[in-house]
Scaffold this motif. Structure first.
Motif, PDB file in Angstrom:
ATOM      1  N   LEU A  13      -0.015   6.972  -5.665  1.00 44.66           N
ATOM      2  CA  LEU A  13       0.391   5.681  -5.126  1.00 44.66           C
ATOM      3  C   LEU A  13       1.896   5.646  -4.972  1.00 44.66           C
ATOM      4  O   LEU A  13       2.641   5.855  -5.939  1.00 44.66           O
ATOM      5  N   VAL A  18       2.382  -0.028  -4.777  1.00 44.03           N
ATOM      6  CA  VAL A  18       2.115  -0.790  -6.006  1.00 44.03           C
ATOM      7  C   VAL A  18       3.114  -1.923  -6.256  1.00 44.03           C
ATOM      8  O   VAL A  18       2.882  -2.790  -7.091  1.00 44.03           O
ATOM      9  N   VAL A  30      -4.033  -3.471  -6.978  1.00 38.96           N
ATOM     10  CA  VAL A  30      -4.382  -2.424  -7.959  1.00 38.96           C
ATOM     11  C   VAL A  30      -5.770  -2.704  -8.549  1.00 38.96           C
ATOM     12  O   VAL A  30      -6.565  -1.787  -8.754  1.00 38.96           O
ATOM     13  N   SER A  50       1.486   7.415 -10.147  1.00 30.91           N
ATOM     14  CA  SER A  50       2.085   6.214  -9.557  1.00 30.91           C
ATOM     15  C   SER A  50       3.601   6.200  -9.655  1.00 30.91           C
ATOM     16  O   SER A  50       4.182   6.440 -10.701  1.00 30.91           O
TER      17      SER A  50
END
Ligand code: GLU
Length: 361
Positions: A13, A18, A30, A50
């Motif tokens: 991600l 995010v 999410v 992430s």
């Protein structure tokens, strides 16, 4: 569908996936991803890579500046990472899924022993039925020893843990060709594919398309499928597979063993060894690299480090683990193997890079 047949899936991600434009963690989005994971989870192991530590840290510390010095961004990442991991943990808990944080530095993936160690940590997290949440250890990374982008980091993790699929969710639908259509499948990363790189960058991400292609190269050499898809809308996994909107990078069928896959996918090019025509043809015939064929050495590296071998025309021929450090190679280049002991003062190996420690590119 490929995702149904995959056993180890990494989802990467990007920061803008995010964290929203105001610097807030995108909880709803999410949550929708976690629901997608839950729907597909049976019999599979998922990993999340992430970004977003720096973006969240900036928001919390009310720092707006786009260009931040490395020392300061290390501190901002320290603040942001705790928030990033906390947000994931709260949401995973809500869906009764265990999670654990892994922060990785280049040494962890580029040194073979440590790479095997992180593989064990991932395996043990899978045994505990926990989803690893990975980011670069931005707090200790200096500019020389930094991945800098999580695309290549995710691909290197995919190679090390033997993942079969890496899904990169970003703010583009895939790789666009010159007529602005998505390229559905890519079998080879060559000049033609690199010519499609759009120099435009987004707000937070440090990658862009170019690091995604570098990631694809690592995956394709490691037998891992890579998908590049849009992560803007909720339920990104079900959407991408329903609409078939993505670029699919198809791996080569590789006969390399795990160690050689690791050698070929190295991120660090700590050094370059230039060789003459004779050595180049010996290498093509599967021979080891001897000092006699070396014309020049570039960069500073230690014994055991991963180096690139280039011929006199500038072609990248192979990657391998050097048996000597760069300063030693500089002294023994062009010399016969029997002269090495006299020059260096000790009896080392007779090859500079043994054929078992080398992979042709
Ligand atoms: N590790 C950085 C962060 O979490 C992001 C790196 C990237 O943009 O890929 O903020």
């Amino acid at each position: 569908m490929l995702i149904n047949n995959s056993k180890k899936i990494i989802i990467k991600l990007g920061s803008s996936t995010v964290v929203d434009s105001r610097g807030k963690f995108k909880k709803k989005w999410v949550s929708s991803l976690i629901k997608d994971i839950k729907n597909h989870r049976f019999g599979k192991n998922f990993v999340i890579v992430s970004s977003g530590a720096i973006a969240l840290g900036q928001k919390y510390l009310k720092i707006k500046k786009k260009k931040i010095k490395l020392e300061m961004s290390q501190a901002i990442a320290a603040v942001g990472q705790i928030h990033l991991a906390g947000e994931f943990q709260k949401l995973f808990d809500k869906y009764k899924i265990k999670s654990g944080q892994i922060l990785i530095s280049p040494d962890d993936t580029e040194q073979r022993k440590r790479a095997l160690n992180i593989r064990n940590t991932f395996d043990n997290l899978f045994k505990l039925n926990a989803i690893p949440i990975v980011n670069e250890n931005d707090t200790t990374a200096t500019s020389e020893i930094k991945y800098g982008d999580n695309d290549r980091l995710a691909a290197r993790v995919a190679q090390i843990i033997g993942a079969d699929t890496l899904i990169i969710l970003s703010d583009v639908d895939g790789l666009y060709n010159k007529s602005k259509k998505i390229v559905k499948t890519v079998n080879k990363i060559d000049e033609k594919i690199y010519s499609l790189v759009d120099k435009k960058r987004n707000n937070y991400g440090s990658g862009g398309i170019s690091t995604k292609l570098d990631a694809a190269k690592i995956c394709m050499n490691s037998g891992c499928h890579m998908f590049l898809a849009n992560g803007k809308k909720e339920h990104p996994l079900s959407k991408m597979f329903k609409k078939k909107m993505f670029t699919h990078f198809i791996p080569k069928i590789s006969s390399l063993d795990a160690r050689k896959k690791w050698i070929i996918s190295s991120l660090s090019s700590s050094g370059i060894i230039f060789i003459d025509k004779g050595a180049a043809s010996a290498l093509q015939n599967g021979k080891s690299l001897l000092a006699a064929g070396i014309t020049r050495v570039k960069g500073t590296f230690d014994k055991g480090e991963n180096v690139l071998i280039i011929d006199n025309k500038g072609n990248q021929l192979a990657r391998g683990l050097s048996s000597f450090k760069s300063s030693e190679i500089d002294k023994i280049k062009g010399k016969q193997s029997k002269e090495i002991e006299k020059i260096l003062g000790y009896l080392g190996k007779s090859e500079i890079i043994h054929k078992d420690d080398m992979v042709k590119l």
